[in-house]
Scaffold this motif. Structure first.
Motif, PDB file in Angstrom:
ATOM      1  N   ALA A   1       0.828  -1.205   0.000  1.00 51.48           N
ATOM      2  CA  ALA A   1       0.000   0.000   0.000  1.00 51.48           C
ATOM      3  C   ALA A   1       0.862   1.255   0.000  1.00 51.48           C
ATOM      4  O   ALA A   1       0.485   2.287  -0.541  1.00 51.48           O
ATOM      5  N   LEU A   2       2.039   1.135   0.612  1.00 57.07           N
ATOM      6  CA  LEU A   2       2.905   2.312   0.761  1.00 57.07           C
ATOM      7  C   LEU A   2       3.788   2.594  -0.443  1.00 57.07           C
ATOM      8  O   LEU A   2       4.306   3.699  -0.592  1.00 57.07           O
ATOM      9  N   VAL A   3       3.952   1.585  -1.281  1.00 58.07           N
ATOM     10  CA  VAL A   3       5.021   1.648  -2.265  1.00 58.07           C
ATOM     11  C   VAL A   3       4.926   2.850  -3.204  1.00 58.07           C
ATOM     12  O   VAL A   3       5.931   3.385  -3.649  1.00 58.07           O
ATOM     13  N   SER A   4       3.715   3.308  -3.449  1.00 55.77           N
ATOM     14  CA  SER A   4       3.559   4.409  -4.403  1.00 55.77           C
ATOM     15  C   SER A   4       3.710   5.785  -3.751  1.00 55.77           C
ATOM     16  O   SER A   4       3.427   6.789  -4.380  1.00 55.77           O
ATOM     17  N   LYS A   5       4.142   5.823  -2.503  1.00 55.37           N
ATOM     18  CA  LYS A   5       4.198   7.086  -1.754  1.00 55.37           C
ATOM     19  C   LYS A   5       2.849   7.797  -1.794  1.00 55.37           C
ATOM     20  O   LYS A   5       2.748   8.961  -2.210  1.00 55.37           O
ATOM     21  N   PRO A   6       1.789   7.114  -1.396  1.00 59.84           N
ATOM     22  CA  PRO A   6       0.449   7.698  -1.555  1.00 59.84           C
ATOM     23  C   PRO A   6       0.210   8.856  -0.584  1.00 59.84           C
ATOM     24  O   PRO A   6       0.824   8.919   0.479  1.00 59.84           O
ATOM     25  N   GLU A   7      -0.670   9.748  -1.011  1.00 55.30           N
ATOM     26  CA  GLU A   7      -1.060  10.848  -0.122  1.00 55.30           C
ATOM     27  C   GLU A   7      -2.172  10.409   0.794  1.00 55.30           C
ATOM     28  O   GLU A   7      -2.401  10.993   1.839  1.00 55.30           O
ATOM     29  N   LEU A   8      -2.927   9.400   0.367  1.00 58.04           N
ATOM     30  CA  LEU A   8      -4.001   8.848   1.200  1.00 58.04           C
ATOM     31  C   LEU A   8      -3.815   7.341   1.288  1.00 58.04           C
ATOM     32  O   LEU A   8      -3.620   6.670   0.273  1.00 58.04           O
ATOM     33  N   LEU A   9      -3.882   6.845   2.507  1.00 65.52           N
ATOM     34  CA  LEU A   9      -3.788   5.399   2.691  1.00 65.52           C
ATOM     35  C   LEU A   9      -5.108   4.879   3.241  1.00 65.52           C
ATOM     36  O   LEU A   9      -5.592   5.349   4.266  1.00 65.52           O
ATOM     37  N   ILE A  10      -5.699   3.942   2.507  1.00 72.09           N
ATOM     38  CA  ILE A  10      -6.914   3.284   2.977  1.00 72.09           C
ATOM     39  C   ILE A  10      -6.487   1.931   3.521  1.00 72.09           C
ATOM     40  O   ILE A  10      -6.071   1.048   2.753  1.00 72.09           O
ATOM     41  N   LEU A  11      -6.519   1.785   4.826  1.00 72.89           N
ATOM     42  CA  LEU A  11      -6.026   0.548   5.432  1.00 72.89           C
ATOM     43  C   LEU A  11      -7.145  -0.124   6.217  1.00 72.89           C
ATOM     44  O   LEU A  11      -7.672   0.439   7.175  1.00 72.89           O
ATOM     45  N   ASP A  12      -7.476  -1.338   5.792  1.00 72.27           N
ATOM     46  CA  ASP A  12      -8.542  -2.070   6.454  1.00 72.27           C
ATOM     47  C   ASP A  12      -7.918  -3.036   7.461  1.00 72.27           C
ATOM     48  O   ASP A  12      -7.253  -3.993   7.070  1.00 72.27           O
ATOM     49  N   GLU A  13      -8.125  -2.759   8.731  1.00 75.47           N
ATOM     50  CA  GLU A  13      -7.587  -3.615   9.795  1.00 75.47           C
ATOM     51  C   GLU A  13      -6.095  -3.899   9.612  1.00 75.47           C
ATOM     52  O   GLU A  13      -5.685  -5.050   9.526  1.00 75.47           O
ATOM     53  N   PRO A  14      -5.265  -2.844   9.582  1.00 76.82           N
ATOM     54  CA  PRO A  14      -3.844  -3.075   9.262  1.00 76.82           C
ATOM     55  C   PRO A  14      -3.099  -3.839  10.349  1.00 76.82           C
ATOM     56  O   PRO A  14      -1.999  -4.328  10.091  1.00 76.82           O
ATOM     57  N   THR A  15      -3.642  -3.943  11.545  1.00 75.06           N
ATOM     58  CA  THR A  15      -2.900  -4.631  12.602  1.00 75.06           C
ATOM     59  C   THR A  15      -3.395  -6.058  12.812  1.00 75.06           C
ATOM     60  O   THR A  15      -2.906  -6.761  13.691  1.00 75.06           O
ATOM     61  N   ASN A  16      -4.335  -6.472  11.984  1.00 76.58           N
ATOM     62  CA  ASN A  16      -4.857  -7.828  12.085  1.00 76.58           C
ATOM     63  C   ASN A  16      -3.736  -8.842  11.903  1.00 76.58           C
ATOM     64  O   ASN A  16      -2.963  -8.756  10.961  1.00 76.58           O
ATOM     65  N   GLY A  17      -3.661  -9.797  12.805  1.00 73.92           N
ATOM     66  CA  GLY A  17      -2.676 -10.858  12.646  1.00 73.92           C
ATOM     67  C   GLY A  17      -1.298 -10.494  13.155  1.00 73.92           C
ATOM     68  O   GLY A  17      -0.386 -11.299  13.079  1.00 73.92           O
ATOM     69  N   LEU A  18      -1.141  -9.264  13.634  1.00 72.03           N
ATOM     70  CA  LEU A  18       0.163  -8.865  14.150  1.00 72.03           C
ATOM     71  C   LEU A  18       0.222  -9.096  15.653  1.00 72.03           C
ATOM     72  O   LEU A  18      -0.796  -8.987  16.353  1.00 72.03           O
ATOM     73  N   ASP A  19       1.423  -9.396  16.139  1.00 72.00           N
ATOM     74  CA  ASP A  19       1.583  -9.487  17.593  1.00 72.00           C
ATOM     75  C   ASP A  19       1.690  -8.072  18.158  1.00 72.00           C
ATOM     76  O   ASP A  19       1.716  -7.091  17.403  1.00 72.00           O
ATOM     77  N   ILE A  20       1.771  -7.978  19.466  1.00 69.89           N
ATOM     78  CA  ILE A  20       1.747  -6.648  20.103  1.00 69.89           C
ATOM     79  C   ILE A  20       2.870  -5.769  19.585  1.00 69.89           C
ATOM     80  O   ILE A  20       2.659  -4.608  19.233  1.00 69.89           O
ATOM     81  N   GLU A  21       4.019  -6.375  19.434  1.00 67.54           N
ATOM     82  CA  GLU A  21       5.166  -5.624  18.936  1.00 67.54           C
ATOM     83  C   GLU A  21       4.865  -5.065  17.551  1.00 67.54           C
ATOM     84  O   GLU A  21       5.111  -3.888  17.259  1.00 67.54           O
ATOM     85  N   GLY A  22       4.309  -5.921  16.720  1.00 65.72           N
ATOM     86  CA  GLY A  22       3.964  -5.519  15.365  1.00 65.72           C
ATOM     87  C   GLY A  22       2.931  -4.403  15.369  1.00 65.72           C
ATOM     88  O   GLY A  22       3.032  -3.448  14.586  1.00 65.72           O
TER      89      GLY A  22
ATOM     90  N   GLU B   1       5.389  12.924   6.204  1.00 69.32           N
ATOM     91  CA  GLU B   1       4.975  13.019   4.800  1.00 69.32           C
ATOM     92  C   GLU B   1       3.592  13.632   4.661  1.00 69.32           C
ATOM     93  O   GLU B   1       3.062  13.710   3.567  1.00 69.32           O
ATOM     94  N   ARG B   2       3.015  13.990   5.765  1.00 72.89           N
ATOM     95  CA  ARG B   2       1.648  14.513   5.795  1.00 72.89           C
ATOM     96  C   ARG B   2       0.673  13.564   5.076  1.00 72.89           C
ATOM     97  O   ARG B   2      -0.243  13.984   4.354  1.00 72.89           O
ATOM     98  N   THR B   3       0.901  12.265   5.272  1.00 70.80           N
ATOM     99  CA  THR B   3       0.017  11.276   4.677  1.00 70.80           C
ATOM    100  C   THR B   3      -1.315  11.272   5.424  1.00 70.80           C
ATOM    101  O   THR B   3      -1.343  11.382   6.646  1.00 70.80           O
ATOM    102  N   THR B   4      -2.383  11.194   4.676  1.00 67.39           N
ATOM    103  CA  THR B   4      -3.717  11.106   5.260  1.00 67.39           C
ATOM    104  C   THR B   4      -4.094   9.641   5.405  1.00 67.39           C
ATOM    105  O   THR B   4      -3.755   8.833   4.532  1.00 67.39           O
ATOM    106  N   PHE B   5      -4.760   9.310   6.481  1.00 68.26           N
ATOM    107  CA  PHE B   5      -5.140   7.911   6.702  1.00 68.26           C
ATOM    108  C   PHE B   5      -6.640   7.750   6.859  1.00 68.26           C
ATOM    109  O   PHE B   5      -7.299   8.577   7.497  1.00 68.26           O
TER     110      PHE B   5
END
Lengths: 257, 301, 250
Positions: free
Chosen positions: A148-169, A184-188
């Motif tokens: 999702a980040l690779v294009s250096k987007p100005e807006l990131l639409i992230l659906d449950e980005p922490t799903n499946g990650l441990d606490i550290e993640g 980067e003043r990225t909007t989320f």
């Protein structure tokens, strides 16, 4: 058009055969916002995000990204957006790096070093050459975020980005969101069913319940007037109760058609 | 949204138009092939006819074998008669034969004995024949043949003349011949010429006597192809008259190969049929009274 | 245009990374030599030439266009459409600033590409193998003719590609789509035995139309009619497939 609004969702309605769906969802995400889209599983968050990124079509309503209609002007609408929906499956027979290269190729003018940058950013530099199929759940999620980040987007639409990650993640992702927003003043526009997570990073919250956006506002606005020990959690419970009572006084099947 | 539906509409229209054009341009039909097939069927349905059949084999231009037969047949009456002449180099023999009163009668040229064979298998054959002539069955067979012929159908050229006749030409050479046909055809010719199968005739001495020919001796002169046997060319030429009857047709198979000494051979096997007397042929009969008769049981015994 | 190009390269990268694709292409390169061994056994053992060296590439093309290439096409299309729809990897392709018509086009271009590569490999390999065979009537005329036949053979294969993409869009499981594609193909081939009149209007009837290009006995009109038919089929299935793909909810 208000130049400040990067994501403009108007009157989005979509019904599925199983009668779940979304109804008349309207919300705006402004430049610089970290908009938390909150609701229990099955509330319709993914549906809204899929419509917003052109994966599915709404029955009614419209989505504009940077002023472009997502259905009619897909390419300009999506050119400044990065998307992660659900688990963001990667091509398992390709290496992590290859997966990112595929994505990067579709953004003309992106510097070649960008793939390395995002691998570094999500902490996968060492595993870039491994097949994505061999990644752990957490690594797959990082790869999806990198995608999702690779294009250096100005807006990131992230659906449950922490799903499946441990606490550290989870902490790392939170840090990453803050860092991108700051540097980067990225909007989320991100969704979660974890209330505490939202509280920590979001400046605006939309609460989706059974397909309807029941409240929207800044953290402060939402918590105003609640009790002294108020948190988003207690606020949410109160809101749900209020909704249910209201519904009880109405004829049973007004909600959907 | 409207634009997308319109694009779909335009695509479907152009595509269907192209498909329709091809249909009008006769994509599904192979005129030459169909005309030939129809004529063959019409010809087969004629009750009586006189057919002159010539079978010949040439090796590097020298004729090794020539069998020419004239057959008069009447399907309704179940009778037939004919003469045949076999020429193989210096050897030559004639025959006459009749099919009458449920018997096969056969006489070799130099002999005065008439071999008579009761056609005991006739009933059996009739059933078989009827099954083959069953329209439903032949229609099915026709489809199978059509499917197997496939795009080779298009190799049948037709030339129509002003007087209503037409000629059909089909020629397959080299890679146009399907590999399976080539392999089977080559094997067939190689085995046929090998002379191995001629020995069989020795054991069936009645046949040998009746024919008055030494088949192994004839086969001896055939080129024994041992290597590089290949079916090079198949050529068909047919004339269809104004009544849709195949009045003459000729098919050539050209096979090349080398014998054990390494000498190259080009063997051309030709079958030609000329059909006349349609619906107006009465087979000859032979009155056997007072003739020397030998009753043959069955060659297969 | 450059976006379409990039998307096509992406599809190509994915196709090439799959073992099946590599296996099939390797098979195409090896088969003519296995065939050569069989032919040589036939020639030395039984004594029949079966093929002149000049005819061998075209005989091989018959098998290539009947079995190997259709299978490779079905396999690729099933993975690209049904497979990616099924495991949802298609999302990572769709959420990029490339509209779906281009994505659809890029996938088909990649299928065309792998088909063309298969034909090229088959031609090179069978021509190389044919050098080990006798060619009594000279071989170089055969090389030119077979090159033409291999090029012509691409047309019905491309048409098959569009049909296969269209079929594959009805599935969310690559093996299901593959099985159905094979079944439909076999059925279409067998229809010729039952209803030859219908078979003439199926693109599968012309997988061996390269036969019409050699020898020169067939009229230009016939070739034009078949070309127009195959092109028409291709356009119908391409536009329908493209429309379906555009509407697909993932």
């Amino acid at each position: 058009m208000n130049g400040d609004i990067v994501l403009d969702i108007q009157g989005l309605t979509k019904s599925y055969r199983n009668r779940r769906g979304i109804e008349n969802v309207t919300l705006q995400v402004r430049r610089g916002d970290i908009y938390g889209f909150f609701g229990p599983n099955g509330a319709g968050k993914t549906t809204v995000m899929k419509i917003a990124s052109g994966l599915i079509r709404a029955d009614r309503g419209s989505v504009r990204l940077f002023g472009y209609d997502v259905n009619e002007q897909y390419e300009p609408a999506m050119s400044r957006v990065g998307v992660l929906i659900e688990k963001g499956e990667a091509f398992e027979y390709l290496s992590g790096r290859r997966n990112l290269e595929l994505a990067a190729r579709l953004y003309p003018g992106l510097p070649k070093t960008r793939v390395d940058e995002v691998l570094e950013l999500v902490g996968l530099s060492k595993h870039g050459k491994e097949k994505a199929g061999h990644y752990s759940l957490g690594m797959k999620m990082r790869l999806a975020i990198a995608g999702a980040l690779v294009s250096k987007p100005e807006l990131l639409i992230l659906d449950e980005p922490t799903n499946g990650l441990d606490i550290e993640g989870m902490v790392e992702i939170r840090e990453l969101v803050r860092k991108l927003a700051r540097e980067e003043r990225t909007t989320f526009f991100l969704s979660s069913h974890l209330i505490s997570e939202m509280e920590m990073i979001c400046n605006r919250i939309g609460i989706l319940h059974e397909g309807k956006l029941i409240r929207e506002g800044s953290m402060g606005e939402l918590l105003q007037g609640s009790g002294p020990s108020s948190s988003l959690e207690t606020y949410f419970i109160e809101q749900i109760r209020a909704e249910r009572e209201a519904a009880d006084h109405e004829p049973a099947n007004v909600r959907y058609h | 949204m409207k634009k997308k539906v319109m694009m779909l509409g335009v695509g479907l229209t152009i595509g269907s138009a192209l498909v329709a054009t091809s249909a009008f341009a006769g994509i599904g039909e192979a005129k030459g092939y169909e005309a030939y097939k129809t004529a063959l069927k019409t010809t087969a349905a004629v009750a009586s006819s006189t057919d002159r059949v010539t079978l010949s084999m040439r090796d590097n231009g020298t004729e090794l074998l020539n069998v020419s037969t004239t057959v008069k047949s009447d399907q309704t009456a179940g009778t037939a008669s004919g003469q045949a002449e076999i020429k193989a180099g210096s050897v030559s023999q004639t025959f006459e034969f009749y099919q009458q009163d449920g018997k096969h009668v056969f006489k070799a040229g130099g002999s005065d004995t008439y071999e008579v064979m009761e056609d005991r298998s006739r009933e059996e054959w009739k059933e078989h024949e009827q099954a083959l002539r069953d329209p439903a069955f032949s229609a099915e067979m026709e489809k199978v043949v059509d499917a197997l012929v496939g795009n080779l159908k298009n190799q049948f050229d037709i030339q129509s003349e002003a007087d209503g006749t037409s000629t059909i030409d089909a020629k397959l050479t080299g890679s146009e011949i399907p590999a399976a046909v080539n392999v089977i055809g080559s094997l067939f010719v190689k085995e046929g010429l090998s002379g191995k199968h001629a020995d069989r005739w020795d054991r069936h001495s009645p046949a040998k006597d009746a024919l008055g020919l030494d088949i192994p001796q004839i086969a001896e002169r055939f080129p024994k192809l041992t290597q590089d046997v290949n079916l090079d060319e198949i050529e068909l030429h047919a004339v269809i008259d104004e009544n849709d009857i195949v009045s003459s047709q000729e098919i050539d198979f050209t096979v090349s190969g080398k014998d054990a000494s390494g000498k190259s051979h080009e063997v051309v096997i030709r079958a030609a049929v000329e059909t006349t007397g349609l619906g107006a042929t009465t087979p000859d009969t032979i009155d056997l009274t007072g003739k020397k008769i030998e009753t043959v049981k069955d060659m297969r015994d | 245009m450059s976006l379409l190009m990039s998307a096509t390269i992406n599809e190509w990268v994915k196709l090439r990374a799959r073992k099946k694709t590599v296996f099939f292409l390797a098979l195409i390169a090896v088969l003519p030599f296995l065939g050569l061994m069989a032919v040589q056994r036939l020639q030395n053992g039984v004594g029949i030439a079966a093929f002149s060296g000049a005819d061998y590439p075209i005989a091989f093309l018959g098998g290539l266009t009947l079995f190997v290439l259709p299978l490779l096409i079905f396999l690729s299309a099933s993975d690209m459409f049904a497979g990616e729809l099924g495991d949802r990897t298609i999302r990572s392709v769709l959420v990029r600033p490339v509209n779906r018509y281009k994505i659809f086009a890029s996938k088909l271009l990649a299928i065309f590409g792998v088909t063309a590569l298969g034909l090229l490999l088959g031609w090179i390999s069978s021509t190389a193998a044919s050098l080990f065979m006798d060619a009594p009537d000279g071989r170089w005329g055969g090389v030119a003719e077979s090159a033409l036949a291999y090029a012509a053979a691409a047309v019905p294969m491309f048409a098959l590609g569009t049909v296969s993409a269209f079929l594959s869009l009805g599935f969310r499981n690559a093996s299901g789509a593959l099985a159905v594609s094979i079944l439909v193909y076999a059925a279409a081939k067998l229809v010729a035995f039952a209803f030859p009149q219908i078979a003439a209007f199926l693109p599968t009837a012309y997988t061996d139309w390269h036969q019409l290009w050699i020898g020169g006995a067939v009229s230009f009109g016939k070739i034009a009619a078949i070309f127009s038919f195959l092109l028409g089929c291709g356009i119908v299935f391409y536009t329908s497939g493209s429309y379906l793909f555009e509407k697909k909810e993932v």
